[in-house]
Design a protein around this motif. Structure first.
Motif, PDB file in Angstrom:
ATOM      1  N   ALA A 130       0.834  -1.204   0.000  1.00 30.69           N
ATOM      2  CA  ALA A 130       0.000   0.000   0.000  1.00 30.69           C
ATOM      3  C   ALA A 130       0.867   1.253   0.000  1.00 30.69           C
ATOM      4  N   SER A 131       1.938   1.232   0.792  1.00 28.69           N
ATOM      5  CA  SER A 131       2.871   2.362   0.838  1.00 28.69           C
ATOM      6  C   SER A 131       4.202   1.867   1.392  1.00 28.69           C
ATOM      7  N   THR A 132       5.253   2.620   1.120  1.00 27.48           N
ATOM      8  CA  THR A 132       6.587   2.237   1.565  1.00 27.48           C
ATOM      9  C   THR A 132       7.348   3.472   2.030  1.00 27.48           C
ATOM     10  N   SER A 133       8.001   3.358   3.176  1.00 24.51           N
ATOM     11  CA  SER A 133       8.861   4.432   3.671  1.00 24.51           C
ATOM     12  C   SER A 133      10.242   3.849   3.930  1.00 24.51           C
ATOM     13  N   VAL A 134      11.247   4.419   3.281  1.00 29.29           N
ATOM     14  CA  VAL A 134      12.633   4.017   3.504  1.00 29.29           C
ATOM     15  C   VAL A 134      13.228   4.964   4.541  1.00 29.29           C
ATOM     16  N   LEU A 135      13.685   4.412   5.658  1.00 30.17           N
ATOM     17  CA  LEU A 135      14.236   5.213   6.753  1.00 30.17           C
ATOM     18  C   LEU A 135      15.753   5.059   6.724  1.00 30.17           C
ATOM     19  N   ALA A 136      16.441   6.060   6.181  1.00 29.56           N
ATOM     20  CA  ALA A 136      17.883   5.975   5.935  1.00 29.56           C
ATOM     21  C   ALA A 136      18.653   6.904   6.854  1.00 29.56           C
ATOM     22  N   ARG A 137      19.703   6.368   7.487  1.00 32.91           N
ATOM     23  CA  ARG A 137      20.549   7.183   8.367  1.00 32.91           C
ATOM     24  C   ARG A 137      21.511   8.046   7.573  1.00 32.91           C
ATOM     25  N   LEU A 213      13.168   8.892   3.634  1.00 34.12           N
ATOM     26  CA  LEU A 213      13.311   9.800   4.764  1.00 34.12           C
ATOM     27  C   LEU A 213      14.718   9.710   5.350  1.00 34.12           C
ATOM     28  N   ARG A 214      15.312  10.859   5.573  1.00 35.16           N
ATOM     29  CA  ARG A 214      16.653  10.935   6.137  1.00 35.16           C
ATOM     30  C   ARG A 214      16.551  11.191   7.633  1.00 35.16           C
ATOM     31  N   GLY A 215      17.210  10.358   8.447  1.00 36.91           N
ATOM     32  CA  GLY A 215      17.159  10.585   9.881  1.00 36.91           C
ATOM     33  C   GLY A 215      17.623   9.391  10.680  1.00 36.91           C
ATOM     34  N   ASP A 216      17.205   9.325  11.931  1.00 43.24           N
ATOM     35  CA  ASP A 216      17.673   8.296  12.857  1.00 43.24           C
ATOM     36  C   ASP A 216      16.494   7.568  13.495  1.00 43.24           C
ATOM     37  N   ILE A 217      16.677   6.263  13.663  1.00 39.14           N
ATOM     38  CA  ILE A 217      15.681   5.459  14.372  1.00 39.14           C
ATOM     39  C   ILE A 217      15.851   5.711  15.878  1.00 39.14           C
ATOM     40  N   ILE A 218      14.799   6.131  16.537  1.00 38.09           N
ATOM     41  CA  ILE A 218      14.853   6.322  17.992  1.00 38.09           C
ATOM     42  C   ILE A 218      14.450   5.021  18.682  1.00 38.09           C
ATOM     43  N   ARG A 219      13.308   4.500  18.309  1.00 38.27           N
ATOM     44  CA  ARG A 219      12.845   3.209  18.835  1.00 38.27           C
ATOM     45  C   ARG A 219      11.626   2.770  18.027  1.00 38.27           C
ATOM     46  N   MET A 220      11.265   1.515  18.217  1.00 34.47           N
ATOM     47  CA  MET A 220      10.052   1.010  17.583  1.00 34.47           C
ATOM     48  C   MET A 220       8.881   1.140  18.547  1.00 34.47           C
ATOM     49  N   THR A 221       7.706   1.300  17.979  1.00 29.31           N
ATOM     50  CA  THR A 221       6.481   1.414  18.768  1.00 29.31           C
ATOM     51  C   THR A 221       5.537   0.277  18.373  1.00 29.31           C
ATOM     52  N   GLU A 222       4.387   0.236  18.985  1.00 27.64           N
ATOM     53  CA  GLU A 222       3.411  -0.795  18.641  1.00 27.64           C
ATOM     54  C   GLU A 222       2.967  -0.687  17.185  1.00 27.64           C
ATOM     55  N   ASN A 223       2.942   0.543  16.687  1.00 34.73           N
ATOM     56  CA  ASN A 223       2.374   0.766  15.355  1.00 34.73           C
ATOM     57  C   ASN A 223       3.392   1.193  14.303  1.00 34.73           C
TER      58      ASN A 223
END
Length: 410
Positions: A130-137, A213-223
């Motif tokens: 349905a959608s995709t987000s690439v989270l790149a450091r 998206l450019r940035g940093d993973i802080i933590r995972m959540t339930e959603n």
């Protein structure tokens, strides 16, 4: 096993997994490799006997004149633990373990921004997410999957950032990135790391099916994932804007551990001459009968194919067969020193990056510098014409035996 092999007929420019596996299976059977292969055999040591023949683990496996360490550059997947991932209500997969999975109708989060991320992105595209987000450091160059463009970029025979590197970088921003120029790296030139080769990424972003998206993973959540957005030019861990990116599938595109060379003898790891700083990047100066093809590779740019793999393999055969063409340790080290000197202004190590044209220059130099290798040129570069040089080598050895230079015949 590439497209110019007589049996290989790709249906399009870049084959998919099924085509590759099918062709490998055909060649495997054609050359009778079943009888020449031992599966489920872990190699723990490679060492020489008193006659300088190689032994793999123990003598029960035989004795060999040469060794190709085909361990590759990607080992076990890196699976970092992310805070809160146990709370995540969705599915978590690694990018190389997606066989049999589907992302149809799901919101997919891809953690990572390298080649593994592109692998994951191609998966979600073909399974109708349905959608995709690439989270790149970090930012990495992306170049089009176009053979002409790749060849042109590979023409940097210097194999490093040069005064004119801004030209291809600017052209990529202008004609390929276009309205997505903010995704192009602001530091680290095109010729300092392996770019991602993909023409679909920007199309998916422009069509609204994906976001990068450019940035940093802080933590995972339930959603999903709590993410710190960073603006262009802000370093890793820098200030930004926190946001929860929601998703119901996470693909970990976090790379691989590099396979270990610990199975090789200790004397291949000499000060100043450790991988990738070996002769032609693959031959350790202490043992020219070892070839670490595609194992010492770090970063490169250019067309991907097997031409260089064949050349490396045939060079190993020449070194084993022809004593006069065999490089000595002293001169192997001198070549490494020369290459390091020529690339001393590179922002990274001299052997941490190469362009394909530079690799071709290495091969040409290797053959041209030694007249006894000239007779092998057609064989080395194209795999033809081995009979004549082999007969010359036999005659050379017979002559040298007669003059008392060597005692052992071919």
């Amino acid at each position: 096993m590439y497209r110019f092999h007589p049996s290989v007929k790709w249906s399009r420019g870049y084959p998919d997994r099924q085509q590759i596996v099918s062709q490998i299976s055909q060649l495997w059977k054609r050359y009778g490799l079943q009888e020449r292969t031992k599966f489920n055999t872990k190699v723990t040591s490679v060492y020489q006997d008193k006659q300088n023949r190689w032994i793999i683990n123990d003598p029960s496996h035989g004795r060999f004149d040469g060794v190709i360490t085909a361990i590759g550059s990607c080992g076990d997947p890196k699976m970092p633990h992310i805070e809160g991932q146990e709370q995540f209500n969705g599915e978590i997969y690694y990018s190389s373990r997606l066989d049999g999975k589907t992302a149809e109708g799901k919101k997919v989060l891809i953690i990572g921004g390298g080649a593994s991320a592109v692998e994951g992105l191609e998966f979600v595209i073909h399974t109708n997410a349905a959608s995709t987000s690439v989270l790149a450091r970090s930012d990495k160059w992306i170049i089009p999957r176009n053979a002409v463009v790749d060849i042109l970029l590979a023409f940097n025979v210097f194999g490093q950032e040069i005064i004119s590197s801004w030209i291809p970088e600017s052209l990529l921003r202008l004609f390929f990135y276009r309205d997505l120029k903010d995704l192009a790296p602001t530091s680290g030139g095109l010729f300092t790391g392996t770019p991602m080769v993909n023409s679909d990424v920007f199309r998916q972003i422009r069509d609204g099916k994906a976001s990068w998206l450019r940035g940093d993973i802080i933590r995972m959540t339930e959603n999903g994932v709590l993410f710190n957005h960073r603006n262009e030019g802000v370093p890793k861990g820098g200030p930004g804007r926190e946001e929860e990116i929601k998703g119901d599938m996470v693909i970990m595109a976090t790379g691989y551990h590099r396979p270990s060379f610990s199975l090789l003898p200790n004397d291949v790891f000499q000060d100043l001459y450790q991988p990738p700083a070996w002769y032609l990047q693959v031959f350790p100066p202490a043992h020219v009968s070892i070839s670490a093809i595609n194992c010492t590779y770090t970063n490169a740019i250019g067309t991907v194919g097997s031409w260089h793999i064949g050349i490396y393999t045939r060079l190993l055969l020449v070194f084993l067969i022809d004593p006069l063409a065999r490089p000595q340790e002293y001169w192997m080290k001198k070549w490494i020193d020369m290459t390091s000197f020529l690339k001393r202004r590179s922002p990274i190590g001299a052997f941490d990056f190469f362009a394909y044209s530079e690799l071709i220059y290495w091969f040409v130099f290797c053959v041209a510098i030694n007249p006894f290798r000239w007779k092998w040129a057609l064989f080395v570069f194209f795999g033809i014409g081995s009979a004549l040089p082999l007969s010359v080598v036999k005659e050379e050895i017979r002559l040298r035996n007669g003059l008392g230079f060597v005692k052992k015949s071919l």
